[in-house]
Design a protein around this motif. Structure first.
Motif, PDB file in Angstrom:
ATOM      1  N   TYR A 163      14.258 -41.442 -10.331  1.00 54.85           N
ATOM      2  CA  TYR A 163      14.688 -40.293  -9.531  1.00 54.85           C
ATOM      3  C   TYR A 163      13.523 -39.333  -9.344  1.00 54.85           C
ATOM      4  N   GLU A 180      13.415 -46.431  -5.099  1.00 46.16           N
ATOM      5  CA  GLU A 180      13.196 -46.238  -3.665  1.00 46.16           C
ATOM      6  C   GLU A 180      11.752 -45.805  -3.396  1.00 46.16           C
ATOM      7  N   HIS A 208      14.028 -39.579  -3.392  1.00 43.52           N
ATOM      8  CA  HIS A 208      15.105 -40.525  -3.682  1.00 43.52           C
ATOM      9  C   HIS A 208      16.405 -40.007  -3.081  1.00 43.52           C
TER      10      HIS A 208
END
Length: 499
Positions: A290, A330, A294
């Motif tokens: 995170y 991500e 993200h």
């Protein structure tokens, strides 16, 4: 093959395919050779003109460097095995908080009902059997680093088995607990208690760093950014510099952690560590999921990845354990493109690095909706050179003269491998750890014909299943509402009711 070469013996491995390192990058050598003397590789190439005391025929195998597993929880993973398909929704898809959180401030976790010794041996055996020749242990959730002023079972068993391990007692200033209403809370300890954990780690470093012929190495492990005071982190950084050891910690692994960091400090978890001058090339961040940008944290702008690149900090990526919760990085390619050193860790069961690499690649392509990203070369590099770089080791994760003789022989003749154009692509996309035939660490054969030589893994499996079943039988004593495990974490199918 002679199973008992002497330390001065020379052993020649005839491939097959060989993944050799030319000083800059991995290269594939068809029908290549690897030669090691004692614990060190002395030659890699197409031919060897010298004399060898022993010869290993690996003509149907891939000869690979041992894999560097940069994030491991040594244990049976009793809790993780339990929570699949279920869990508390108020933890925002976090997995570990379902079972590492104590019931009350001084209550138990699910791990307290396990046979820790059996779980440790079973886990270490799986890691080695499935190709991890070096592992970074994340603070011993089952304990075992030291015991009564001596080496504890985690270090002893790792030394006995022959695997390389980076470890020390974990550091923390707080712990997760469920209050009397069953709500998640964090309990902060006294300064005396938090410094006691650091003192224990320092004692381990001074007594045991380099034990078992250098295979047991110290690394400082603040367990979670979420559970460490800024003062403890500052002192950890200072101790690491003083003793010349690395640091690893969980960071940016939960939405709750990210939110608490923003609310309490005004900075992201990465941003706060950057502000504390904590980040650096000796630091491995477990997960680093995170970060700014993200989609799940609604914090679209920021420079977390640039700060990781600037400081040379490593991220250890473990897609399986998060994929089970419906979460993914991500993205792997975004971190690579930002210049972040990426390593791979298995974190949880089944502790199979080849299975982990497959998910790194598949999830990475799905995350970016791009079949060209997260390519095989970068993924294999992360599991070898990236992990070695994170540990400051230019003698691991490669087969080249001067490197440690940590070697895998992978059986490419298995039906699941099938026909292949590229053995590395086949390794990652077709195989799992069961295709690893031989594991050599420091020139010693520790796995042969797919079997551990030190222990009976079948016997360990029976014992660890008994341990987990005992812990699960105590679930209602642990869970805040005293509900039975069948209600909270039901099986996939209901029990048979008929005769």
């Amino acid at each position: 093959m002679d199973d008992h070469p002497t330390p001065s013996d020379t052993t020649l491995i005839k491939g097959g395919w060989v993944v050799g390192f030319d000083g800059t990058e991995h290269r594939l050598i068809r029908d290549g050779v690897v030669v090691f003397e004692g614990d060190t590789v002395v030659h890699v190439g197409q031919h060897f003109e010298g004399q060898a005391d022993h010869t290993i025929d690996a003509s149907t195998k891939l000869v690979s460097p041992g894999l560097v597993n940069a994030h491991v929880h040594v244990g049976a993973h009793t809790g993780d095995r339990m929570i699949f398909d279920a869990g508390r929704r108020d933890l925002f898809r976090s997995g570990f908080m379902n079972y590492c959180t104590t019931n009350g401030i001084n209550g138990p976790t699910l791990h307290d009902y396990e046979n820790a010794d059996v779980a440790i041996k079973y886990s270490l055996g799986c890691l080695l059997r499935y190709g991890s020749t070096t592992v970074v242990e994340m603070g011993g959730e089952l304990g075992g680093e030291s015991e009564g002023g001596k080496l504890g079972p985690l270090a002893r068993h790792a030394g006995e088995l022959g695997i390389r391990i980076y470890m020390s007692p974990g550091l923390r200033s707080a712990h997760h607990y469920y209050d009397q209403d069953g709500r998640h809370q964090i309990h902060w300890h006294s300064e005396t208690d938090e410094l006691r954990t650091l003192d224990a780690a320092i004692d381990f470093i001074e007594k045991y760093d380099g034990a078992f012929d250098g295979r047991v190495k110290a690394i400082l492990v603040p367990l979670e950014y979420h559970l460490c005071s800024h003062e403890l982190l500052r002192r950890t950084k200072s101790v690491a510099k003083e003793h010349g050891v690395g640091i690893t910690l969980h960071l940016a692994e939960s939405v709750l952690e990210f939110q608490d960091s923003i609310r309490n400090t005004g900075r992201t978890p990465v941003g706060m560590l950057y502000n504390l001058d904590f980040l650096g090339p000796e630091v491995i961040l477990g997960h680093g999921l995170y970060t700014t940008g993200h989609s799940q944290v609604a914090y679209t702008r920021g420079d977390d990845l640039a700060q990781l690149r600037e400081t040379g900090t490593t991220v250890a990526h473990s897609p399986t354990v998060f994929g089970r919760r419906g979460v993914h990085l991500e993205s792997f390619q975004r971190y690579l493109d930002a210049g972040v050193n990426m390593a791979i860790g298995t974190d949880s069961y089944p502790q199979d690095m080849l299975g982990e690499l497959k998910l790194v690649q598949i999830i990475g392509k799905i995350a970016d909706r791009d079949f060209e990203v997260c390519n095989t070369r970068e993924v294999f590099n992360a599991a070898t050179l990236g992990g070695a770089r994170a540990l400051g080791r230019d003698d691991l994760g490669r087969l080249s003269p001067g490197a440690k003789a940590d070697i895998l022989l992978v059986d490419l003749s298995r039906p699941r491998t099938g026909p292949y154009l590229d053995p590395i692509k086949a390794l990652i996309q077709c195989c799992d750890g069961e295709v690893i035939d031989t594991v050599i660490v420091g020139g010693r054969t520790l796995v042969q014909d797919g079997q551990l030589l030190a222990w009976d893994h079948t016997e360990l499996l029976g014992e660890v299943r008994q341990s987990c079943e005992h812990a699960w039988s105590k679930f209602s004593e642990y869970w805040p509402d005293n509900e039975p495990i069948e209600t909270v974490f039901p099986n996939a199918f209901k029990p048979w009711d008929g005769a």
